[in-house]
Design a protein around this motif. Structure first.
Motif, short mmCIF file in Angstrom:
data_model
loop_
_atom_site.label_atom_id
_atom_site.label_comp_id
_atom_site.label_asym_id
_atom_site.label_seq_id
_atom_site.Cartn_x
_atom_site.Cartn_y
_atom_site.Cartn_z
N LYS A 61 9.77 -3.28 -6.40
CA LYS A 61 9.23 -3.50 -7.74
C LYS A 61 7.89 -4.25 -7.72
O LYS A 61 7.17 -4.25 -8.71
N LYS A 62 7.54 -4.85 -6.58
CA LYS A 62 6.27 -5.58 -6.49
C LYS A 62 5.09 -4.66 -6.18
O LYS A 62 4.07 -4.68 -6.86
N ASN A 63 5.24 -3.84 -5.13
CA ASN A 63 4.11 -2.97 -4.74
C ASN A 63 4.33 -1.51 -5.11
O ASN A 63 3.50 -0.66 -4.79
N LYS A 64 5.48 -1.20 -5.76
CA LYS A 64 5.81 0.15 -6.25
C LYS A 64 6.03 1.16 -5.13
O LYS A 64 6.10 2.36 -5.38
N LEU A 65 6.15 0.70 -3.88
CA LEU A 65 6.42 1.60 -2.77
C LEU A 65 7.92 1.87 -2.66
O LEU A 65 8.74 1.02 -3.00
N PHE A 66 8.25 3.05 -2.17
CA PHE A 66 9.65 3.40 -1.91
C PHE A 66 9.97 3.01 -0.47
O PHE A 66 9.18 3.27 0.45
#
Length: 469
Positions: free
Chosen positions: A57-62
């Protein structure tokens, strides 16, 4: 604060924020990871690997958080990240290298990437992405994965072997009335042949891996026949074999149903109506074969029966429209073959890739909660107290079995212990799904055990557990 201390603080923050924390064999992810689902797979008879798929949720990476479990200890591996959400299509192993085949979308197109994980050094290696449009099914062996893609214009097979080999074979339909276009016009279901699945597939179009060939079989109910096409994988180009047609109807009996199973260069077919039935065994190379009638002489040779009351009752029930017939083959330890004939409700579906069963179960449970706001199942269970004694799954097996030799002759006085033991995998998975304390479950089957990962709401972390089969 000097530069060194600042850098040390940053590195410490990163390690705490992104580490796969394992405390007393309980996996706890940092709170900024939103878990999407999990996956479990077997590495060998005693070891398994488990993946937690999440979104940062911080860097939007999966992110994929991988772990290895040896039955006692959980070993975390390095995270795998991507801009798009990954889905696992298949996996295989080459010595210490675990290869994950992961699909993802980019610019509304489907791609697949192989990610190799060195289980000793924990080093991760990513391949270039290749297109994976119109994915149909996958077939997996210990050291290779085969993906089958098809559309109205072509059929495409991609073989990922060992840790680096990739082979792409493609056949484009030549014209509008290309006979192979019609053959491949149904959904393909892969059938696993290196384990025993009690009922097998009931799909119209099936795929079997036989060494360096993929064998496709298609049931033609209109004329009670099975069509067979072979595609070699060891050629430079993909070209299907001639479509072979194996019929069963004769002048004496007009059958209404047909099913088949391919095993070791032979096609086993079962055709029936409500009064008559026969099993035809044919060599796919010579087309020579033999027929076994369902009559009194076969009754005396049956080695195992379940809810079987004779062929008259069996055929009367199996001939009803609400049932599909099934036929499967299992090798015996003394070199013969055990043939099982059964019938199942038309709602039955065959699970080759068992992890999809978890995904479908989750979707079903979510639908139930939305519609009825009443989750099913029984009460919370401790992580190390996983029992199924209070839950029972209705049995619907009505099969009969007999043993044949390599000459297709029914034999008696034989050891009937099979090479692949029968495990009701769906029963284990369904009961796991019913435990209310768990969510985000996934599981796999080892030689003598059932292994799963699940988030325990009571313990606020993921557990990995083994249960003896």
């Amino acid at each position: 604060m000097n530069t060194f201390l600042k850098l040390s603080f940053v590195l410490l923050f990163v390690s705490v924020s992104y580490a796969n924390n394992v405390i007393n064999n309980l996996v706890k992810l940092p709170k900024h990871f939103k878990v999407e689902h999990t996956f479990s797979g077997d590495l060998n008879d005693t070891e398994s690997f488990h993946l937690i798929f999440s979104k940062n949720k911080k860097n939007k990476l999966f992110t994929i958080h991988p772990y290895v479990f040896d039955g006692t200890n959980i070993t975390p591996l390095d995270n795998i990240t991507n801009d798009s959400s990954y889905s696992l299509v298949s996996f295989h192993r080459d010595n210490n290298i675990l290869s994950l085949l992961l699909s993802f979308k980019e610019d509304k197109k489907d791609f697949i990437k192989r990610i190799n994980i060195n289980l000793l050094s924990k080093e991760i290696e990513e391949s270039d992405a290749i297109e994976n449009e119109d994915f149909s099914t996958s077939i997996r062996e210990e050291n290779r994965s085969i993906l089958i893609n098809k559309n109205k214009k072509e059929i495409r097979i991609v073989e990922f072997k060992n840790k680096s080999d990739i082979k792409v074979l493609k056949y484009s339909y030549n014209k509008r009335d290309d006979k192979y276009r019609d053959f491949f016009d149904a959904n393909i279901e892969a059938v696993k042949t290196n384990e025993f699945v009690a009922n097998g597939s009931v799909a119209e179009l099936r795929a079997y891996l036989d060494g360096e060939n993929i064998i496709f079989t298609k049931e033609i109910k209109e004329n009670i026949s099975t069509e067979v096409v072979s595609i070699p994988l060891n050629k430079k180009e993909l070209f299907p074999s001639k479509i072979l047609v194996f019929k069963l109807n004769n002048s004496d009996n007009t059958y209404k149903k047909i099913t088949s199973f391919y095993h070791d260069k032979k096609l086993y077919q079962f055709a029936n109506n409500k009064k008559h039935g026969e099993i035809k065994i044919t060599s796919t190379s010579s087309k020579k074969g033999s027929t076994i009638k369902l009559d009194q002489s076969l009754t005396q040779q049956l080695v195992q029966k379940h809810n079987f009351k004779g062929f008259d009752d069996f055929l009367k029930a199996a001939g009803k429209s609400k049932y599909n017939t099934t036929l499967t083959i299992n090798n015996t330890e003394d070199g013969n073959l055990k043939v099982r004939v059964d019938y199942v409700n038309i709602e039955y579906s065959y699970h080759y890739n068992w992890w999809w069963h978890h995904r479908m179960m989750h979707m079903h449970m979510m639908h139930q909660q939305i519609q009825f706001n009443a989750p099913a199942g029984f009460g919370p269970t401790q992580p190390n107290d996983f029992h199924f004694n209070t839950y029972d799954i209705p049995k619907e097996k009505r099969y009969f079995e007999f043993v044949i030799n390599n000459q297709n002759e029914v034999i008696s006085n034989t050891k009937t212990k099979t090479l692949y033991k029968e495990v009701d995998k769906k029963e284990y998975i369904d009961k796991l799904e019913e435990i209310q304390d768990y969510k985000q479950e996934s599981s796999c089957f080892l030689e003598n055990s059932f292994r799963f990962i699940a988030y325990s709401k009571k313990n606020k972390g993921f557990i990995i557990q083994t249960n003896t089969l």
